[in-house]
Design a protein around this motif. Structure first.
Motif, PDB file in Angstrom:
ATOM      1  N   CYS A  33      -2.150  -3.716   6.186  1.00  9.98           N
ATOM      2  CA  CYS A  33      -2.271  -4.679   5.094  1.00  9.98           C
ATOM      3  C   CYS A  33      -2.266  -6.121   5.603  1.00  9.98           C
ATOM      4  CB  CYS A  33      -1.137  -4.496   4.088  1.00  9.98           C
ATOM      5  SG  CYS A  33      -1.364  -3.079   2.972  1.00  9.98           S
ATOM      6  N   GLN A  65      -8.734  -1.375   3.580  1.00  9.33           N
ATOM      7  CA  GLN A  65      -7.330  -1.230   3.210  1.00  9.33           C
ATOM      8  C   GLN A  65      -7.082   0.159   2.621  1.00  9.33           C
ATOM      9  OE1 GLN A  65      -4.914  -3.844   3.631  1.00  9.33           O
ATOM     10  NE2 GLN A  65      -6.593  -4.643   4.873  1.00  9.33           N
ATOM     11  N   GLN A  83     -10.916  -6.652   3.357  1.00  5.02           N
ATOM     12  CA  GLN A  83      -9.974  -6.771   2.241  1.00  5.02           C
ATOM     13  C   GLN A  83     -10.592  -6.356   0.905  1.00  5.02           C
ATOM     14  OE1 GLN A  83      -6.691  -7.892   3.035  1.00  5.02           O
ATOM     15  NE2 GLN A  83      -7.513  -7.679   5.108  1.00  5.02           N
ATOM     16  N   CYS A 130       0.804  -1.233   0.000  1.00  9.57           N
ATOM     17  CA  CYS A 130       0.000   0.000   0.000  1.00  9.57           C
ATOM     18  C   CYS A 130       0.831   1.274   0.000  1.00  9.57           C
ATOM     19  CB  CYS A 130      -0.952   0.014   1.196  1.00  9.57           C
ATOM     20  SG  CYS A 130      -0.126   0.358   2.774  1.00  9.57           S
TER      21      CYS A 130
END
Length: 206
Positions: A76, A107, A83, A64
């Motif tokens: 993450c 996320q 997710q 990320c």
């Protein structure tokens, strides 16, 4: 001969380094340096070690692009988080701001900037291709565009929308405009930012 402003060259060098920090003038820098001089040597050593270790050892998450002590950041790697939802932000500070609202459990994807032709920043200079790759893995079902409501933020939103428009099963939304146009996301208060996440709307790519 150059006139020396302070009675110590070492002091002057330290003040000069502190004054390079954003928002720190020479008067404030001098005050900070004199404060450190009054502290125990061990305390100052810990302070210096913390900065040195941070600079050498802090990483960017390979997924990320948030900062992390590990290859994959705690967000993450946390399987308790959603997710299927991906929040796209400009900076690491924006991740911190949204996390502080405690209104989002998905996320993130940190772009590391926004498209700004005036500053010479194009799509290839920020993490857009890696975003497309993540969405292409098939797990993401919603992408939330959470960029600051500036001209550059809107330009980047539209570019991302066009890049992701081929993923039919992915909903693209944007945070509600409770944040004033032109404001930076990281400076929004937690209540306003939290509501803007909750009340997000579908992105209108027009």
């Amino acid at each position: 001969m150059i006139h020396q402003q302070y009675p110590s060259v070492l002091l002057e060098r330290a003040v000069s380094e502190f004054s390079r920090l954003p928002g720190i003038g020479r008067k404030t820098a001098l005050r900070l340096v004199l404060y450190l001089l009054r502290q125990d040597t061990d305390d100052v050593d810990r302070f210096a070690d913390a900065i040195t270790n941070m600079r050498h050892e802090v990483k960017h998450c390979s997924r990320c692009h948030n900062i992390s002590d590990q290859e994959i950041c705690p967000i993450c790697s946390d399987l308790r988080r959603d997710q299927t939802t991906l929040c796209v932000v400009e900076s690491i500070q924006d991740v911190m701001a949204i996390e502080n609202t405690q209104q989002y459990n998905g996320q993130y994807h940190v772009l590391g900037g926004v498209i700004s032709p005036m500053d010479g920043i194009g799509p290839s200079d920020i993490e857009i291709e890696s975003l497309v790759s993540r969405v292409g893995e098939g797990e993401v079902r919603e992408v939330i565009l959470a960029l600051s409501p500036t001209m550059e933020g809107d330009t980047t939103n539209f570019f991302i929308y066009r890049k992701l428009s081929g993923f039919d099963k992915v909903k693209i939304s944007q945070i509600a405009r409770g944040i004033s146009v032109g404001d930076e996301l990281e400076y929004a208060d937690e209540v306003t930012l939290g509501r803007s996440i909750i009340n997000r709307t579908l992105f209108e790519g027009k």
